[in-house]
Structures are given as C-alpha cells and as structure tokens.
Design a protein around this motif. Structure first.
Motif, mmCIF file in Angstrom:
data_model
loop_
_atom_site.group_PDB
_atom_site.id
_atom_site.type_symbol
_atom_site.label_atom_id
_atom_site.label_comp_id
_atom_site.label_asym_id
_atom_site.label_seq_id
_atom_site.Cartn_x
_atom_site.Cartn_y
_atom_site.Cartn_z
ATOM 1 N N VAL A 228 41.909 37.258 27.922
ATOM 2 C CA VAL A 228 41.634 36.277 28.961
ATOM 3 C C VAL A 228 40.955 35.066 28.345
ATOM 4 C CG1 VAL A 228 40.445 35.843 31.125
ATOM 5 C CG2 VAL A 228 41.407 38.109 30.663
ATOM 6 N N GLN A 229 41.400 33.903 28.734
ATOM 7 C CA GLN A 229 40.755 32.673 28.304
ATOM 8 C C GLN A 229 40.230 31.917 29.512
ATOM 9 O OE1 GLN A 229 43.953 30.832 26.047
ATOM 10 N NE2 GLN A 229 43.058 31.592 24.136
ATOM 11 N N LEU A 230 39.076 31.296 29.342
ATOM 12 C CA LEU A 230 38.464 30.529 30.423
ATOM 13 C C LEU A 230 38.076 29.155 29.892
ATOM 14 C CD1 LEU A 230 37.002 33.635 30.404
ATOM 15 C CD2 LEU A 230 36.512 32.849 32.714
ATOM 16 N N VAL A 231 38.315 28.142 30.710
ATOM 17 C CA VAL A 231 37.962 26.775 30.343
ATOM 18 C C VAL A 231 37.243 26.124 31.513
ATOM 19 C CG1 VAL A 231 38.798 24.516 29.641
ATOM 20 C CG2 VAL A 231 39.945 26.580 28.803
ATOM 21 N N GLU A 232 36.016 25.675 31.253
ATOM 22 C CA GLU A 232 35.241 24.982 32.282
ATOM 23 C C GLU A 232 35.449 23.476 32.152
ATOM 24 O OE1 GLU A 232 32.573 28.331 30.588
ATOM 25 O OE2 GLU A 232 33.875 26.741 29.825
ATOM 26 N N SER A 233 35.358 22.793 33.273
ATOM 27 C CA SER A 233 35.407 21.334 33.279
ATOM 28 C C SER A 233 34.633 20.823 34.481
ATOM 29 C CB SER A 233 36.855 20.831 33.322
ATOM 30 O OG SER A 233 37.496 21.270 34.499
ATOM 31 N N ALA B 239 45.578 35.055 32.413
ATOM 32 C CA ALA B 239 45.794 36.477 32.135
ATOM 33 C C ALA B 239 44.833 37.429 32.836
ATOM 34 C CB ALA B 239 45.755 36.730 30.624
ATOM 35 N N ILE B 240 44.341 37.094 34.035
ATOM 36 C CA ILE B 240 43.564 38.069 34.796
ATOM 37 C C ILE B 240 44.537 39.004 35.496
ATOM 38 C CG2 ILE B 240 42.005 38.453 36.722
ATOM 39 C CD1 ILE B 240 40.645 35.864 36.081
ATOM 40 N N THR B 241 44.487 40.270 35.142
ATOM 41 C CA THR B 241 45.424 41.223 35.726
ATOM 42 C C THR B 241 44.759 42.199 36.674
ATOM 43 O OG1 THR B 241 45.165 42.670 33.813
ATOM 44 C CG2 THR B 241 46.960 41.065 33.735
ATOM 45 N N SER B 242 43.455 42.361 36.552
ATOM 46 C CA SER B 242 42.762 43.321 37.395
ATOM 47 C C SER B 242 42.726 42.857 38.842
ATOM 48 C CB SER B 242 41.330 43.504 36.878
ATOM 49 O OG SER B 242 40.569 44.250 37.802
ATOM 50 N N ASP B 243 42.838 43.796 39.770
ATOM 51 C CA ASP B 243 42.680 43.488 41.193
ATOM 52 C C ASP B 243 41.227 43.621 41.630
ATOM 53 O OD1 ASP B 243 45.833 45.071 41.993
ATOM 54 O OD2 ASP B 243 45.363 42.958 41.622
ATOM 55 N N TYR B 244 40.358 44.022 40.716
ATOM 56 C CA TYR B 244 38.944 44.216 41.045
ATOM 57 C C TYR B 244 38.057 43.326 40.182
ATOM 58 C CZ TYR B 244 40.963 48.320 43.201
ATOM 59 O OH TYR B 244 41.735 49.157 43.954
ATOM 60 N N TYR B 245 38.607 42.179 39.811
ATOM 61 C CA TYR B 245 37.887 41.318 38.884
ATOM 62 C C TYR B 245 36.750 40.581 39.585
ATOM 63 C CZ TYR B 245 40.160 37.259 40.934
ATOM 64 O OH TYR B 245 40.569 36.278 41.802
ATOM 65 N N ALA B 246 35.885 40.048 38.779
ATOM 66 C CA ALA B 246 34.815 39.175 39.262
ATOM 67 C C ALA B 246 34.784 37.919 38.389
ATOM 68 C CB ALA B 246 33.467 39.874 39.199
ATOM 69 N N ILE B 247 34.389 36.839 39.018
ATOM 70 C CA ILE B 247 34.165 35.581 38.304
ATOM 71 C C ILE B 247 32.724 35.184 38.529
ATOM 72 C CG2 ILE B 247 34.676 33.125 38.158
ATOM 73 C CD1 ILE B 247 36.978 34.557 37.121
ATOM 74 N N PHE C 175 28.474 27.984 32.326
ATOM 75 C CA PHE C 175 29.542 28.820 31.813
ATOM 76 C C PHE C 175 30.189 29.587 32.952
ATOM 77 C CE2 PHE C 175 28.299 28.557 27.340
ATOM 78 C CZ PHE C 175 26.936 28.277 27.412
ATOM 79 N N CYS C 176 31.492 29.804 32.849
ATOM 80 C CA CYS C 176 32.115 30.777 33.726
ATOM 81 C C CYS C 176 32.525 31.977 32.886
ATOM 82 C CB CYS C 176 33.291 30.203 34.496
ATOM 83 S SG CYS C 176 34.711 29.701 33.520
ATOM 84 N N ALA C 177 32.605 33.111 33.558
ATOM 85 C CA ALA C 177 32.930 34.361 32.886
ATOM 86 C C ALA C 177 33.720 35.235 33.833
ATOM 87 C CB ALA C 177 31.652 35.072 32.433
ATOM 88 N N LEU D 210 24.945 39.761 36.991
ATOM 89 C CA LEU D 210 24.411 40.266 35.725
ATOM 90 C C LEU D 210 25.361 39.916 34.595
ATOM 91 C CD1 LEU D 210 23.208 43.776 36.917
ATOM 92 C CD2 LEU D 210 21.847 41.714 36.593
ATOM 93 N N GLN D 211 24.885 39.194 33.624
ATOM 94 C CA GLN D 211 25.789 38.688 32.591
ATOM 95 C C GLN D 211 26.373 39.784 31.715
ATOM 96 O OE1 GLN D 211 23.896 36.219 29.495
ATOM 97 N NE2 GLN D 211 21.967 36.592 30.556
ATOM 98 N N ASP D 212 25.711 40.906 31.580
ATOM 99 C CA ASP D 212 26.278 41.951 30.728
ATOM 100 C C ASP D 212 27.435 42.685 31.390
ATOM 101 O OD1 ASP D 212 23.574 44.419 31.049
ATOM 102 O OD2 ASP D 212 24.860 43.439 32.523
ATOM 103 N N GLU D 213 27.788 42.307 32.616
ATOM 104 C CA GLU D 213 28.962 42.855 33.272
ATOM 105 C C GLU D 213 30.247 42.178 32.788
ATOM 106 O OE1 GLU D 213 29.196 45.325 35.312
ATOM 107 O OE2 GLU D 213 27.368 45.526 36.487
ATOM 108 N N TYR D 214 30.112 41.080 32.070
ATOM 109 C CA TYR D 214 31.266 40.227 31.804
ATOM 110 C C TYR D 214 31.798 40.381 30.395
ATOM 111 C CZ TYR D 214 30.416 38.167 36.282
ATOM 112 O OH TYR D 214 30.276 37.993 37.630
ATOM 113 N N ASP D 215 33.126 40.330 30.325
ATOM 114 C CA ASP D 215 33.814 40.552 29.062
ATOM 115 C C ASP D 215 34.254 39.257 28.381
ATOM 116 O OD1 ASP D 215 35.325 42.853 31.179
ATOM 117 O OD2 ASP D 215 33.948 43.470 29.576
ATOM 118 N N TYR D 216 34.583 38.258 29.185
ATOM 119 C CA TYR D 216 35.140 37.023 28.643
ATOM 120 C C TYR D 216 34.370 35.829 29.179
ATOM 121 C CZ TYR D 216 38.971 40.120 27.481
ATOM 122 O OH TYR D 216 39.726 41.154 26.990
#
Length: 125
Positions: A2-7, A26-34, A95-97, A108-114
């Motif tokens: 997954v790639q993320l770009v902030e602007s 490339a977010i494929t999960s149906d249980y994702y969080a941003i 930042f977004c994650a 909680l930031q440690d929940e995030y992978d990307y």
C-alpha cells in the motif's frame, strides 16, 4: 504494497482552514482503517483523527474535536482531513496511515502498517 500520499498542507493564518488529502493505493481489506497523525517539532507523533471502515465510525483527538473532520468519498480513496479554526498549536507535519485491521483503537499509531511521507501544516500570522 500500500502506498499513501498526503497533499494540501501549507501556511495558513490562525482561524483559517485547510483540507488535507490522503491518496492511497491497493487497499484490499474490508476492515481497514485510515488515520491522520501529526508530529510537531520536538514532540511525539499523535493521533488526530481516524476512520474505521468496519462500521464507518470516526474518532478524534480531544484537541481537534469540533474543528477537524475526517471524510472520504464512496471509494476507499482518497480520504480527507478538513481542518477549520486552525490554531498555531496545530502546526506540525501531518501523516496519513492505513491498517488492514485495527485490534484496539484507530487513533493508536502502532495499529498502522503503512504510512505516507507527510505534509507540513504551518499556522502563523
């Protein structure tokens, strides 16, 4: 991957508004969080706002409640952070994650992978 770009960051006067955009791939999960996080100079990174796709819930840090709004279109991307009534203390790199699945809380930031690279927001007269 997954790639993320902030602007949307920039310089704004106190009381002004900015809208940040987080474009993702490339977010494929149906249980994702941003999540939106920020890090001011000399301080630790903190959670600002987050969206949980499992139930559509949004959460905010107390310091931004009533001023910031996280939202998205019907698609998974992009995700926005509307920031109103900005204060000098909102100055930070934002930042977004994304996480495929949040176990505890999406602020909680440690929940995030990307993570994105960040965008600077400066609130000053």
């Amino acid at each position: 991957q997954v790639q993320l770009v902030e602007s949307g960051g920039g310089l704004v006067q106190p009381g002004g508004s900015l809208r940040l955009t987080c474009a993702t791939t490339a977010i494929t999960s149906d249980y994702y969080a941003i999540g939106w996080f920020r890090q001011a100079a000399g301080k630790e990174r903190e959670g600002v706002a987050c969206f949980r796709s499992s139930d559509g819930s949004t959460f905010y840090a107390d310091s931004v409640k009533g001023r910031f709004t996280i939202s998205r279109s019907n698609a998974k991307t992009p995700v926005y952070l509307q920031m109103n009534s900005l204060k000098p203390e909102d100055t930070a790199v934002y930042f977004c994650a994304t996480s495929a699945y949040v176990e505890r809380h999406c602020l909680l930031q440690d929940e995030y992978d990307y993570w994105g690279q960040g965008t600077q927001v400066t609130v000053s007269s």
